[in-house]
Structure formats: C-alpha cells, structure tokens
Scaffold this motif. Structure first.
Motif, PDB file in Angstrom:
ATOM      1  N   VAL A 202       0.795  -1.038  -0.026  1.00  0.00           N
ATOM      2  CA  VAL A 202      -0.090   0.093  -0.062  1.00  0.00           C
ATOM      3  C   VAL A 202       0.925   1.306   0.063  1.00  0.00           C
ATOM      4  O   VAL A 202       1.824   1.393   0.729  1.00  0.00           O
ATOM      5  CB  VAL A 202      -0.910  -0.017   1.383  1.00  0.00           C
ATOM      6  CG1 VAL A 202      -0.187   0.105   2.526  1.00  0.00           C
ATOM      7  CG2 VAL A 202      -1.629   1.317   1.222  1.00  0.00           C
ATOM      8  N   GLN A 204       0.628   5.654  -0.127  1.00  0.00           N
ATOM      9  CA  GLN A 204      -0.611   6.851  -0.387  1.00  0.00           C
ATOM     10  C   GLN A 204       0.178   7.948  -1.267  1.00  0.00           C
ATOM     11  O   GLN A 204       1.400   8.125  -1.220  1.00  0.00           O
ATOM     12  CB  GLN A 204      -0.749   7.693   1.219  1.00  0.00           C
ATOM     13  CG  GLN A 204      -1.676   8.849   0.824  1.00  0.00           C
ATOM     14  CD  GLN A 204      -1.671   9.517   2.110  1.00  0.00           C
ATOM     15  OE1 GLN A 204      -0.935   9.380   3.330  1.00  0.00           O
ATOM     16  NE2 GLN A 204      -2.319  10.736   2.124  1.00  0.00           N
ATOM     17  N   TYR A 227      -5.105   6.103  -1.897  1.00  0.00           N
ATOM     18  CA  TYR A 227      -4.168   5.099  -1.613  1.00  0.00           C
ATOM     19  C   TYR A 227      -4.185   4.157  -2.632  1.00  0.00           C
ATOM     20  O   TYR A 227      -5.227   3.634  -3.146  1.00  0.00           O
ATOM     21  CB  TYR A 227      -4.566   4.178  -0.197  1.00  0.00           C
ATOM     22  CG  TYR A 227      -4.601   5.240   0.754  1.00  0.00           C
ATOM     23  CD1 TYR A 227      -3.411   5.374   1.891  1.00  0.00           C
ATOM     24  CD2 TYR A 227      -5.665   6.048   1.186  1.00  0.00           C
ATOM     25  CE1 TYR A 227      -3.575   6.307   2.756  1.00  0.00           C
ATOM     26  CE2 TYR A 227      -5.644   7.022   2.242  1.00  0.00           C
ATOM     27  CZ  TYR A 227      -4.734   6.817   3.163  1.00  0.00           C
ATOM     28  OH  TYR A 227      -4.631   7.948   4.045  1.00  0.00           O
ATOM     29  N   ASP A 228      -2.981   3.578  -3.231  1.00  0.00           N
ATOM     30  CA  ASP A 228      -2.932   2.663  -4.211  1.00  0.00           C
ATOM     31  C   ASP A 228      -2.748   1.277  -3.578  1.00  0.00           C
ATOM     32  O   ASP A 228      -1.537   1.417  -2.936  1.00  0.00           O
ATOM     33  CB  ASP A 228      -1.958   3.019  -5.235  1.00  0.00           C
ATOM     34  CG  ASP A 228      -2.361   4.363  -6.188  1.00  0.00           C
ATOM     35  OD1 ASP A 228      -3.251   4.318  -6.714  1.00  0.00           O
ATOM     36  OD2 ASP A 228      -1.462   5.199  -6.226  1.00  0.00           O
ATOM     37  N   ILE A 229      -3.388   0.467  -3.595  1.00  0.00           N
ATOM     38  CA  ILE A 229      -3.056  -0.734  -2.953  1.00  0.00           C
ATOM     39  C   ILE A 229      -3.014  -2.011  -4.046  1.00  0.00           C
ATOM     40  O   ILE A 229      -3.805  -2.097  -5.047  1.00  0.00           O
ATOM     41  CB  ILE A 229      -4.315  -1.311  -2.048  1.00  0.00           C
ATOM     42  CG1 ILE A 229      -4.330  -0.073  -0.897  1.00  0.00           C
ATOM     43  CG2 ILE A 229      -4.042  -2.825  -1.217  1.00  0.00           C
ATOM     44  CD1 ILE A 229      -5.768  -0.204  -0.086  1.00  0.00           C
ATOM     45  N   SER A 241     -11.801   0.846  -7.724  1.00  0.00           N
ATOM     46  CA  SER A 241     -11.579   2.312  -7.341  1.00  0.00           C
ATOM     47  C   SER A 241     -12.654   2.616  -6.642  1.00  0.00           C
ATOM     48  O   SER A 241     -14.126   2.641  -7.279  1.00  0.00           O
ATOM     49  CB  SER A 241     -11.211   3.317  -8.025  1.00  0.00           C
ATOM     50  OG  SER A 241      -9.842   2.975  -8.874  1.00  0.00           O
ATOM     51  N   LEU A 283      -8.626  -5.961   2.593  1.00  0.00           N
ATOM     52  CA  LEU A 283      -8.311  -4.557   3.312  1.00  0.00           C
ATOM     53  C   LEU A 283      -8.260  -4.699   4.887  1.00  0.00           C
ATOM     54  O   LEU A 283      -7.318  -4.177   5.455  1.00  0.00           O
ATOM     55  CB  LEU A 283      -9.175  -3.598   2.942  1.00  0.00           C
ATOM     56  CG  LEU A 283      -9.118  -3.335   1.158  1.00  0.00           C
ATOM     57  CD1 LEU A 283      -9.493  -2.124   0.656  1.00  0.00           C
ATOM     58  CD2 LEU A 283      -7.547  -3.455   0.742  1.00  0.00           C
ATOM     59  N   VAL A 305      -9.489   4.664  -2.453  1.00  0.00           N
ATOM     60  CA  VAL A 305      -8.400   3.595  -2.818  1.00  0.00           C
ATOM     61  C   VAL A 305      -8.538   3.015  -4.176  1.00  0.00           C
ATOM     62  O   VAL A 305      -9.744   2.883  -4.544  1.00  0.00           O
ATOM     63  CB  VAL A 305      -8.836   2.407  -1.629  1.00  0.00           C
ATOM     64  CG1 VAL A 305      -8.369   2.841  -0.387  1.00  0.00           C
ATOM     65  CG2 VAL A 305     -10.136   1.790  -1.783  1.00  0.00           C
ATOM     66  N   VAL A 307      -7.710  -0.471  -5.689  1.00  0.00           N
ATOM     67  CA  VAL A 307      -7.086  -1.824  -5.170  1.00  0.00           C
ATOM     68  C   VAL A 307      -7.077  -2.544  -6.490  1.00  0.00           C
ATOM     69  O   VAL A 307      -7.881  -2.961  -7.318  1.00  0.00           O
ATOM     70  CB  VAL A 307      -8.231  -2.444  -4.408  1.00  0.00           C
ATOM     71  CG1 VAL A 307      -7.424  -3.741  -3.813  1.00  0.00           C
ATOM     72  CG2 VAL A 307      -8.635  -1.462  -3.087  1.00  0.00           C
TER      73      VAL A 307
END
Length: 314
Positions: A202, A204, A227-229, A241, A283, A305, A307
């Motif tokens: 993860v 940010q 946040y990119d997960i 997203s 998550l 986010v 994901v």
C-alpha cells in the motif's frame, strides 16, 4: 532576471493597473502611492498564524489554513519564499499596486501593518484577472526571526500551535463525526494503512510541490487522501476504485464507487458487491488501519482507494 519572471511581473502589473483604473471611476481623487518594502528588505519573516475572519484556522470540512510562509523582500521587484522541500529560498517577481496591494507567487495581498518586527496582510480574493480590494476572508501574520528569538524568546513552532478557539471548534467536529460517519471530515493526519501481509503493498499518493511552478500546495494529501493498493496472489485479476469512510477506531465503511456505469444498474450493483467484499476481506484482514486525526483527536474521515489484484504466476 529570467524572461519567465519578467512576463509574470508584467502580467501582475497589468492586472493591478486594470483594477485600479476601474476603481478610479467617479470623482477624481489623488492617487495613493504604491507600497514600498524598502524599510524591511533583507529581513526574514516567519508566518505564525493564518486565520479566517471568524478567528478560526479550520473550517467544517477539515481544511486547515497552515501558517507556513517564510518570506523575505529582496528588492523593489522581487521577494523570496522558502521551499521546505528544496530547503532554500526562491525569488519570485513582486508586483506593486496602490492602496498597499501587492502580488507575489500568484497571490494578491493587502498590507495592513508593517514593521521590522512583524507583518500583517490580507489575502485578497482573485477570480481570473480581477480581485476584490474590499473583500478578504484570510489574515496572515508574520514575525521576524529576530523578534521571535530575541524579544518573544520562543520558537516559531510554538507560535504556530492551534489556538484554544480552534481546539474547541475541532473537538465539536470530532464529536459530530464520531456519532454519525456521514459527518466525517478531512483529517490533518490522514488515515494510515500498514500492510500486515507480504502479499499486500500500500502507498499513499503524495503531491509534488514546486515553488518554481507556483504549485506548492499539498492540501490534497489530507483533504482527499488517495491510496494505491496492490494485492499479489489474489484469487483473480481485478481493479477497483472506491471511496470509504474509516471511523475513529479504524473500521472501514463502504461509501461509493469512483467509476461511472453509464446507467448500467446491474454493473454498478455487481461492482459495489465485489469491491465491498474485497474491502471486508483483503483490506480489513491484511492491513492495520489507524484512523485519521486532527489536533490529536481520532475521528471518521473519508479515503479513496485503488485496489489491484494480481493472481499468482503459474
């Protein structure tokens, strides 16, 4: 002086000239002289407060007017602002108008008080090529380094602390947000997501300020945290997203998708179902979530986010 600075100065002067030409309509009055900073040239001033007309530095959305300017008037046509990212001062063109109005770094300001110890000026509201000389919602106060150190005998970080009025106001916002997550607001210290599984990564997103390009605001880092997960060894490849609210104890609550469906209700319903499932499994189970805080108080705040799931290589 670089050509880009010369153009910026000319543009600011043209705007100021047009404004004062318009405001000069009516009975002929003696022109007021342009403001001069000769008496304070070379002095470094540090911003200690930035407040709205109601005396607060916060609004109901969590936006915080941070007092972060370090300013030095260099000459009749330039001033320097400090970049904490670069760790040094950068010169900007300085355009002067009458009635104590001046322009620096695309900001129109009106000086109210000026001495070798302190500066107080108003941030004027600008729209396009016009400004309202009689309307300001923000007051900025700066003290000189010498005044802070040798007369007040303190540190600028102490002077920049939130006022009692701000603390009381934020405490009220926190109480409302924690009793109803629909009243969540931006946290000055945004949500922290800490991976507890090696298959989940993860990050940010962070703004990249650039004083040179006048893009020095990083407010979106906390106002609209993204946040990119990435989840490795996921059950299938996917990419979702969405927005969610993280409450005061770190529990996730699904908000809404961040993509459009062109009226396809079935696709939207399926998207929400699957992305909610990902939120409630990956998550919640693979991360430790620390709620956002403002002035040390944890409260509900909203996050975005992205994901991405990647299946294990065969």
């Amino acid at each position: 002086m670089p050509v880009i600075y010369q153009k910026a100065i000319k543009r600011s002067i043209l705007i100021l000239t047009a404004i004062f030409s318009l405001t000069a309509c009516g009975p002929k009055k003696k022109d007021k002289p342009k403001i001069s900073f000769k008496s304070v040239e070379g002095i470094t001033f540090l911003e200690v407060s930035r407040k709205q007309n109601n005396g607060l530095s916060f609004n109901e959305y969590g936006f915080h007017l941070m007092p972060d300017w370090r300013l030095r008037f260099v000459s009749a046509d330039s001033a320097a602002l400090y970049s904490p990212v670069k760790g040094k001062f950068f010169n900007f063109p300085l355009a002067l108008g009458t009635d104590s109005v001046f322009n620096i770094a695309h900001a129109f300001l009106k000086m109210k008080k000026m001495s070798k110890d302190s500066l107080v000026f108003l941030l004027l509201e600008a729209q396009g090529d016009s400004i309202n000389l009689n309307k300001s919602r923000v007051t900025m106060r700066l003290y000189s380094e010498d005044y802070i150190k040798n007369k007040l005998r303190t540190d600028v970080s102490v002077l920049q602390r939130a006022s009692k009025q701000d603390s009381v106001y934020v405490r009220g916002l926190v109480a409302k947000a924690n009793s109803d997550i629909k009243k969540a607001f931006a946290a000055s210290q945004p949500v922290q997501m800490i991976s507890t599984n090696p298959n989940l990564v993860v990050n940010q997103r962070k703004a990249k300020p650039s004083l040179i390009d006048n893009k020095y605001s990083t407010d979106d880092d906390y106002l609209n945290p993204v946040y990119d997960i990435v989840i490795h060894k996921a059950y299938q490849n996917f990419d979702y997203s969405f927005k969610a609210t993280v409450d005061s104890v770190g529990v996730w609550h699904y908000d809404k998708p961040l993509v459009g469906f062109l009226g396809d209700d079935a696709a939207e319903k399926n998207f929400i179902k699957v992305s909610t499932g990902i939120m409630n499994t990956y998550l919640k189970l693979f991360m430790k979530t620390i709620p956002g805080q403002t002035l040390g108080m944890a409260h509900a705040s909203t996050v975005a986010v992205n994901v991405k799931g990647i299946v294990a290589a065969k």
